[in-house]
Design an enzyme around this catalytic site. Structure first.
Site, PDB file in Angstrom:
ATOM      1  N   LYS A  22      65.548   5.320-121.642  1.00 59.45           N
ATOM      2  CA  LYS A  22      66.338   5.565-122.231  1.00 59.45           C
ATOM      3  C   LYS A  22      66.154   6.797-122.828  1.00 59.45           C
ATOM      4  CE  LYS A  22      66.330   5.073-127.288  1.00 59.45           C
ATOM      5  NZ  LYS A  22      66.705   6.921-127.503  1.00 59.45           N
ATOM      6  N   ASN A  23      64.732   6.753-122.847  1.00 55.46           N
ATOM      7  CA  ASN A  23      64.329   8.556-123.277  1.00 55.46           C
ATOM      8  C   ASN A  23      63.487   9.415-122.428  1.00 55.46           C
ATOM      9  OD1 ASN A  23      64.907   7.962-125.978  1.00 55.46           O
ATOM     10  ND2 ASN A  23      62.582   7.179-126.684  1.00 55.46           N
ATOM     11  N   ARG A  92      70.976  11.844-132.557  1.00 55.69           N
ATOM     12  CA  ARG A  92      69.755  13.126-132.000  1.00 55.69           C
ATOM     13  C   ARG A  92      69.336  14.233-130.921  1.00 55.69           C
ATOM     14  NH1 ARG A  92      67.436  14.372-136.625  1.00 55.69           N
ATOM     15  NH2 ARG A  92      66.243  15.254-135.699  1.00 55.69           N
ATOM     16  N   CYS A 116      67.580  11.533-140.672  1.00 52.90           N
ATOM     17  CA  CYS A 116      68.496  10.025-139.983  1.00 52.90           C
ATOM     18  C   CYS A 116      66.867   9.520-140.596  1.00 52.90           C
ATOM     19  CB  CYS A 116      67.618  10.571-138.601  1.00 52.90           C
ATOM     20  SG  CYS A 116      66.406  10.047-137.483  1.00 52.90           S
ATOM     21  N   ARG A 121      63.534  14.695-139.536  1.00 53.16           N
ATOM     22  CA  ARG A 121      63.192  15.169-137.965  1.00 53.16           C
ATOM     23  C   ARG A 121      63.825  16.647-138.008  1.00 53.16           C
ATOM     24  NH1 ARG A 121      65.012   9.995-134.784  1.00 53.16           N
ATOM     25  NH2 ARG A 121      63.882  10.870-133.282  1.00 53.16           N
ATOM     26  N   ASP A 304      57.516   3.186-131.193  1.00 56.13           N
ATOM     27  CA  ASP A 304      58.535   3.694-131.098  1.00 56.13           C
ATOM     28  C   ASP A 304      58.878   1.508-130.754  1.00 56.13           C
ATOM     29  OD1 ASP A 304      60.658   5.454-131.143  1.00 56.13           O
ATOM     30  OD2 ASP A 304      60.040   4.877-129.100  1.00 56.13           O
ATOM     31  N   ARG A 396      72.101   1.314-129.310  1.00 51.38           N
ATOM     32  CA  ARG A 396      72.245   2.688-128.698  1.00 51.38           C
ATOM     33  C   ARG A 396      71.447   2.338-127.627  1.00 51.38           C
ATOM     34  NH1 ARG A 396      69.932   6.208-132.895  1.00 51.38           N
ATOM     35  NH2 ARG A 396      69.487   7.217-131.369  1.00 51.38           N
TER      36      ARG A 396
HETATM   37  N1  EPU Z   1      58.628  17.582-135.465  1.00 52.05           N
HETATM   38  C1  EPU Z   1      58.444  18.233-136.198  1.00 52.05           C
HETATM   39  N2  EPU Z   1      59.124  19.349-135.570  1.00 52.05           N
HETATM   40  C2  EPU Z   1      59.485  19.479-134.748  1.00 52.05           C
HETATM   41  C3  EPU Z   1      59.511  18.606-133.637  1.00 52.05           C
HETATM   42  C4  EPU Z   1      59.320  17.400-134.614  1.00 52.05           C
HETATM   43  O1  EPU Z   1      58.334  18.535-137.453  1.00 52.05           O
HETATM   44  O2  EPU Z   1      60.449  20.681-134.456  1.00 52.05           O
HETATM   45  C5  EPU Z   1      57.853  15.996-136.046  1.00 52.05           C
HETATM   46  C6  EPU Z   1      58.912  15.236-136.402  1.00 52.05           C
HETATM   47  O3  EPU Z   1      59.347  14.938-137.795  1.00 52.05           O
HETATM   48  C7  EPU Z   1      57.762  14.290-136.035  1.00 52.05           C
HETATM   49  C8  EPU Z   1      57.061  14.203-134.869  1.00 52.05           C
HETATM   50  O4  EPU Z   1      56.776  15.731-135.011  1.00 52.05           O
HETATM   51  O5  EPU Z   1      57.504  13.648-136.957  1.00 52.05           O
HETATM   52  C9  EPU Z   1      57.364  13.532-133.582  1.00 52.05           C
HETATM   53  O6  EPU Z   1      58.769  13.758-133.256  1.00 52.05           O
HETATM   54  P1  EPU Z   1      59.098  14.584-132.095  1.00 52.05           P
HETATM   55  O7  EPU Z   1      59.830  15.324-131.772  1.00 52.05           O
HETATM   56  O8  EPU Z   1      58.068  13.876-130.829  1.00 52.05           O
HETATM   57  O9  EPU Z   1      60.162  13.109-131.566  1.00 52.05           O
HETATM   58  P2  EPU Z   1      61.461  13.158-131.251  1.00 52.05           P
HETATM   59  O10 EPU Z   1      61.697  14.198-129.829  1.00 52.05           O
HETATM   60  O11 EPU Z   1      62.761  13.368-131.603  1.00 52.05           O
HETATM   61  C10 EPU Z   1      61.187  10.843-129.365  1.00 52.05           C
HETATM   62  C11 EPU Z   1      62.068  10.042-128.943  1.00 52.05           C
HETATM   63  C12 EPU Z   1      62.267   8.905-129.984  1.00 52.05           C
HETATM   64  C13 EPU Z   1      60.458   8.659-130.259  1.00 52.05           C
HETATM   65  C14 EPU Z   1      60.164   9.966-130.746  1.00 52.05           C
HETATM   66  C15 EPU Z   1      58.482  10.259-130.862  1.00 52.05           C
HETATM   67  C16 EPU Z   1      63.623  10.484-127.133  1.00 52.05           C
HETATM   68  C17 EPU Z   1      64.856  10.915-127.327  1.00 52.05           C
HETATM   69  N3  EPU Z   1      63.325  10.360-128.870  1.00 52.05           N
HETATM   70  O12 EPU Z   1      62.147  11.640-130.712  1.00 52.05           O
HETATM   71  O13 EPU Z   1      62.481   7.725-130.167  1.00 52.05           O
HETATM   72  O14 EPU Z   1      60.304   7.796-131.598  1.00 52.05           O
HETATM   73  O15 EPU Z   1      60.200  10.661-129.527  1.00 52.05           O
HETATM   74  O16 EPU Z   1      57.516   9.257-129.707  1.00 52.05           O
HETATM   75  O17 EPU Z   1      62.963  10.921-125.998  1.00 52.05           O
HETATM   76  C18 EPU Z   1      63.828   5.587-130.200  1.00 52.05           C
HETATM   77  O18 EPU Z   1      64.301   5.864-129.008  1.00 52.05           O
HETATM   78  O19 EPU Z   1      64.309   4.494-130.741  1.00 52.05           O
HETATM   79  C19 EPU Z   1      63.526   7.031-130.713  1.00 52.05           C
HETATM   80  C20 EPU Z   1      63.350   7.111-131.542  1.00 52.05           C
END
Ligand code: EPU
Length: 419
Positions: A22-23, A92, A116, A121, A304, A396
């Protein structure tokens, strides 16, 4: 709303197959926005987030056709620049439209995702990176509004290796003028998969999969065909399902290199893993043993898989400690596991889990996607019946989970809500 009903206690046996990630599929589908030419994406998991992404792309003007695991996209006529709140609030990952729209059309308006269940996030790092590439970024009326006639290459050092932030900046840099070097970026395999697709489209990217990625901007991209990598979180969930039920399960399509940290921990818990042609074979004959686990960016232990690991810790001999360092609020499964008898104390980012001999089935509620998977594993191992409500969270990101686990001996079924 549908529910999942599980009668616990049956060890899983046989072969279970992993679907597309998915990701990885989500950013790859979003990358269709970067230019015209037919993109054919295979091995796309049929999960709700993918459907939401294709809806968003269609709304933006992409011609989308889905046939089973194949999605065909043609983005020659993309004109809309707006990802509306109604869609973004349900997923998101819609933020992944920001970089491609801005770099292709010179303007993007994407609803702010907001918080969320698993934490606040923010997306500040996405915005900071785009601003460093010359975008004028404003946040108003709940929307991110970004403009740049053409983005310019820049050196960007991320404060934290955000996954979708890295993906957004890579996609934006593909059509920027000049060279962008991204430092301290996320190294998740899904990012390397996105880069492989972009390179097939004509992007010039080096360093994918490392913490420094360099992108030389080009003026346009063409169509390409791509097969999405296997889902390492689904694979890890299956490995742990075999382990918690004390079964003999082969996880087909599981890429060992993607799950090094999980495998180390699982073996420390007393589970036997063997790699062979068909996949990874998981066997357990002795009780699980306690472990200490800390979630970290890749290649560390994935956040995850944290909830699923807590289900295993709940029935392991001894006291385990789970430390969650990625998302501050990701312990919502704890009260549900406690309803099943688990002994867990949460102290800030730490959860101390005193293993008990058996969980007992109970009605529980899913709070987010991976928490739901943790409850499914707990239910498979528990004595008696567990019913999980709010399974839309599970839908999802997991494809036919109850069918796949049912086919290897799990007593698990979906109870459909009668309309
Ligand atoms: N963060 C910031 N600022 C930003 C972006 C992130 O402070 O601009 C912080 C977040 O608050 C968090 C940390 O950095 O504490 C990591 O967040 P990240 O941005 O890496 O997460 P994401 O890109 O929103 C993806 C996956 C998530 C997975 C995380 C961590 C996708 C679509 N989503 O989310 O997947 O948990 O990376 O590996 O790729 C899931 O599949 O269930 C899921 C939540």
């Amino acid at each position: 709303m549908d529910q999942i009903r599980i009668i616990g206690g049956s060890p899983l046996h046989g072969v279970v197959e992993v679907g597309g990630a998915k990701n990885a599929a989500l950013p790859i589908l979003a990358a269709s926005l970067l230019g015209g030419g037919e993109c054919i994406i295979d091995h796309v998991p049929q999960v709700r987030d993918v459907i939401t992404m294709t809806k968003l792309l269609a709304l933006l003007g992409v011609e989308v056709q889905a046939e089973g695991e194949r999605v065909m996209l043609e983005a020659s006529n993309v004109q809309s620049i707006e990802a509306p709140y109604d869609l973004v609030k349900t997923m998101r990952a819609s933020i992944l439209a920001l970089g491609p729209l801005l770099t292709r059309l010179g303007e993007a308006k994407v609803s702010l995702p907001g918080g969320c269940a698993i934490g606040t996030r923010p997306v500040n790092l996405h915005l900071k990176g785009l601003a460093m590439m010359g975008a004028e970024v404003r946040v108003e009326h709940g929307y991110i509004h970004a403009k740049a006639s053409r983005l310019k290459g820049a050196r960007i050092d991320l404060d934290f290796p955000t996954v979708t932030g890295t993906e957004n900046l890579i996609m934006a840099a593909c059509l920027a003028k000049g060279t962008t070097s991204l430092h301290h970026v996320a190294r998740e395999p899904e990012i390397a998969d996105l880069c492989a697709f972009l390179v097939k489209r004509g992007a010039k990217i080096s360093g994918a999969g490392t913490d420094t990625i360099t992108i030389e901007g080009v003026s346009e991209l063409q169509g390409a065909k791509h097969w999405v990598m296997p889902d390492r979180v689904e694979a890890g969930t299956f490995v742990m399902a075999g382990a918690i039920t004390g079964g003999d399960l082969t996880v087909k399509g599981c890429v060992t290199d993607h799950l090094g940290n999980l495998f180390t921990k699982i073996q420390e818990m007393g589970v036997k893993l063997a790699e062979h042609a068909e996949g990874v074979r998981v066997r357990r004959t002795a009780p699980l043993q306690a472990v200490e686990v800390k979630t970290l960016p890749y290649p560390g232990f994935p956040t995850d898989l944290q909830a699923q690991m807590m289900a295993l810790m709940s029935v392991a001999e001894g006291t385990s400690v789970m430390t969650e360092t990625i998302f501050e609020g990701r312990f919502l499964h704890v009260p549900e596991l406690q309803r099943m008898g688990a002994s867990i104390e949460v102290d800030g980012p730490h959860a101390v889990v005193k293993g008990i001999s058996a969980l007992t089935g109970a009605p529980v509620m899913a709070s987010d996607l991976r928490a739901s998977a943790g409850l499914v594993l707990a239910g498979l191992a528990a004595e008696g019946e567990t019913t999980i409500s709010r399974v839309y969270h599970l839908d999802r990101g997991y494809e036919r989970l109850e069918e796949k686990l049912g086919a290897v001996g799990g007593q698990i079924q979906r109870i459909r809500e009668v309309a």
